[in-house]
Design a protein around this motif. Structure first.
Motif, PDB file in Angstrom:
ATOM      1  N   PRO A  56     -24.508 -20.303  71.972  1.00 25.01           N
ATOM      2  CA  PRO A  56     -23.426 -20.292  71.023  1.00 25.01           C
ATOM      3  C   PRO A  56     -23.592 -18.934  70.215  1.00 25.01           C
ATOM      4  O   PRO A  56     -24.698 -18.379  70.019  1.00 25.01           O
ATOM      5  N   TYR A  57     -22.427 -18.632  69.362  1.00 29.45           N
ATOM      6  CA  TYR A  57     -22.294 -17.430  68.737  1.00 29.45           C
ATOM      7  C   TYR A  57     -23.245 -17.944  67.201  1.00 29.45           C
ATOM      8  O   TYR A  57     -23.266 -18.865  66.746  1.00 29.45           O
ATOM      9  N   SER A  58     -24.368 -16.780  67.022  1.00 28.75           N
ATOM     10  CA  SER A  58     -24.981 -17.269  65.767  1.00 28.75           C
ATOM     11  C   SER A  58     -25.593 -15.654  65.415  1.00 28.75           C
ATOM     12  O   SER A  58     -25.362 -14.748  66.020  1.00 28.75           O
ATOM     13  N   ASP A  59     -26.238 -15.753  64.236  1.00 28.68           N
ATOM     14  CA  ASP A  59     -26.907 -14.341  63.817  1.00 28.68           C
ATOM     15  C   ASP A  59     -27.978 -14.101  64.582  1.00 28.68           C
ATOM     16  O   ASP A  59     -28.487 -12.730  64.762  1.00 28.68           O
ATOM     17  N   LYS A  60     -28.614 -14.748  65.541  1.00 26.52           N
ATOM     18  CA  LYS A  60     -29.536 -14.434  66.701  1.00 26.52           C
ATOM     19  C   LYS A  60     -28.973 -13.625  67.797  1.00 26.52           C
ATOM     20  O   LYS A  60     -29.757 -13.020  68.310  1.00 26.52           O
ATOM     21  N   VAL A  61     -27.737 -13.688  68.032  1.00 24.05           N
ATOM     22  CA  VAL A  61     -27.174 -13.038  69.318  1.00 24.05           C
ATOM     23  C   VAL A  61     -26.235 -11.960  68.713  1.00 24.05           C
ATOM     24  O   VAL A  61     -25.331 -11.347  69.866  1.00 24.05           O
ATOM     25  N   THR A  62     -25.840 -11.463  67.706  1.00 26.12           N
ATOM     26  CA  THR A  62     -25.082 -10.469  67.075  1.00 26.12           C
ATOM     27  C   THR A  62     -25.664  -8.909  66.958  1.00 26.12           C
ATOM     28  O   THR A  62     -26.811  -8.854  66.808  1.00 26.12           O
ATOM     29  N   GLN A  63     -24.669  -7.997  67.117  1.00 26.09           N
ATOM     30  CA  GLN A  63     -24.885  -6.624  66.890  1.00 26.09           C
ATOM     31  C   GLN A  63     -24.275  -6.568  65.290  1.00 26.09           C
ATOM     32  O   GLN A  63     -24.051  -7.557  64.681  1.00 26.09           O
ATOM     33  N   GLN A  64     -24.510  -5.273  65.056  1.00 34.72           N
ATOM     34  CA  GLN A  64     -24.234  -4.810  63.579  1.00 34.72           C
ATOM     35  C   GLN A  64     -22.754  -5.072  63.269  1.00 34.72           C
ATOM     36  O   GLN A  64     -22.510  -5.350  62.003  1.00 34.72           O
ATOM     37  N   ILE A 113     -20.775 -17.780  74.565  1.00 37.32           N
ATOM     38  CA  ILE A 113     -20.455 -17.240  75.848  1.00 37.32           C
ATOM     39  C   ILE A 113     -21.193 -18.167  77.115  1.00 37.32           C
ATOM     40  O   ILE A 113     -22.256 -18.898  76.881  1.00 37.32           O
ATOM     41  N   HIS A 114     -20.634 -17.908  78.161  1.00 37.40           N
ATOM     42  CA  HIS A 114     -21.087 -18.857  79.305  1.00 37.40           C
ATOM     43  C   HIS A 114     -21.239 -17.872  80.222  1.00 37.40           C
ATOM     44  O   HIS A 114     -20.519 -16.848  80.604  1.00 37.40           O
ATOM     45  N   ALA A 115     -22.350 -17.921  80.910  1.00 39.79           N
ATOM     46  CA  ALA A 115     -22.739 -17.015  82.292  1.00 39.79           C
ATOM     47  C   ALA A 115     -22.936 -17.755  83.594  1.00 39.79           C
ATOM     48  O   ALA A 115     -23.785 -18.752  83.524  1.00 39.79           O
ATOM     49  N   THR A 116     -22.297 -17.539  84.534  1.00 43.16           N
ATOM     50  CA  THR A 116     -22.504 -18.231  85.867  1.00 43.16           C
ATOM     51  C   THR A 116     -23.177 -17.315  86.850  1.00 43.16           C
ATOM     52  O   THR A 116     -22.624 -16.231  87.141  1.00 43.16           O
ATOM     53  N   VAL A 134     -18.216 -15.148  80.561  1.00 40.80           N
ATOM     54  CA  VAL A 134     -16.922 -15.437  79.758  1.00 40.80           C
ATOM     55  C   VAL A 134     -17.172 -15.861  78.456  1.00 40.80           C
ATOM     56  O   VAL A 134     -18.278 -16.526  78.091  1.00 40.80           O
ATOM     57  N   HIS A 135     -16.433 -15.499  77.630  1.00 38.56           N
ATOM     58  CA  HIS A 135     -16.471 -16.038  76.098  1.00 38.56           C
ATOM     59  C   HIS A 135     -15.383 -17.224  76.103  1.00 38.56           C
ATOM     60  O   HIS A 135     -14.316 -17.158  76.535  1.00 38.56           O
ATOM     61  N   ILE A 136     -15.754 -18.096  75.369  1.00 42.06           N
ATOM     62  CA  ILE A 136     -14.915 -19.327  75.013  1.00 42.06           C
ATOM     63  C   ILE A 136     -14.786 -19.217  73.618  1.00 42.06           C
ATOM     64  O   ILE A 136     -15.878 -19.516  72.899  1.00 42.06           O
ATOM     65  N   ASN A 137     -13.595 -19.330  73.043  1.00 40.96           N
ATOM     66  CA  ASN A 137     -13.348 -19.273  71.869  1.00 40.96           C
ATOM     67  C   ASN A 137     -13.565 -20.753  71.230  1.00 40.96           C
ATOM     68  O   ASN A 137     -13.336 -21.731  71.969  1.00 40.96           O
ATOM     69  N   CYS A 145     -16.078 -11.325  79.757  1.00 42.02           N
ATOM     70  CA  CYS A 145     -16.872 -10.724  78.787  1.00 42.02           C
ATOM     71  C   CYS A 145     -17.786  -9.657  79.432  1.00 42.02           C
ATOM     72  O   CYS A 145     -17.719  -8.543  79.060  1.00 42.02           O
ATOM     73  N   ALA A 146     -18.273  -9.846  80.734  1.00 42.96           N
ATOM     74  CA  ALA A 146     -18.986  -9.088  81.563  1.00 42.96           C
ATOM     75  C   ALA A 146     -19.314  -9.359  83.078  1.00 42.96           C
ATOM     76  O   ALA A 146     -19.118 -10.732  83.057  1.00 42.96           O
TER      77      ALA A 146
END
Length: 159
Positions: A56-64, A113-116, A134-137, A145-146
């Protein structure tokens, strides 16, 4: 020669048992990963040759700038591909990444984000895998995503 999946009950049961064993093997290993636990990574599915993880999106996985950090995206792709490789490795073995190449396609905020990870080719000495992220909003919309390709090697389990 037919290419349709087998409907033989014993074949289906064996495949289901292998998938359950793969899921349990991945879940037990993931529980030992301090970094993945810190980031909040969840196992969504694991079958022989394929693993899907989410973070999940959180401050642990973000850039500036507030988007998912490339390091978090790469780590999620690497671990999904690695666990896909683990599902085809012999008991008593683990896998370690030798190299990977990742292309970042787009960056996102919010959602998760999900990675398969998927096994492309499993040999005795190396295992080639790929991963899609992939990103899931929050509305459920999926966006690329990548993408990653990696090479892993089986190593003896040390725990």
């Amino acid at each position: 020669m037919s290419t349709a999946p087998s409907s033989d009950p014993s074949t289906l049961a064996a495949g289901a048992a292998q998938d359950r064993a793969a899921h349990e093997r991945v879940a037990l290993s993931l529980a030992r990963q301090g970094m993945m636990n810190h980031l909040g990574v969840r196992l969504l599915s694991a079958t022989v040759g394929q693993v899907e993880l989410a973070v999940p999106y959180s401050d642990k996985v973000t850039q500036q700038q507030g988007g998912f950090h490339g390091g978090a995206i790469g780590a999620l792709a690497d671990i999904a591909a690695g666990y896909a490789a683990l599902t085809v490795s012999p008991e008593g073995m683990e896998v370690t990444t030798v190299e990977y190449k990742i292309n970042f396609l787009s960056n996102f905020q919010g959602g998760e984000i999900h990675a398969t990870g998927r096994v492309t080719k499993a040999g005795k000495r190396i295992i080639v895998t790929s991963a899609e992220v992939v990103h899931i909003n929050d509305s459920g919309q999926r966006s690329d995503c990548a993408v990653m390709q990696s090479t892993l090697v089986p190593v003896p389990k040390t725990y």
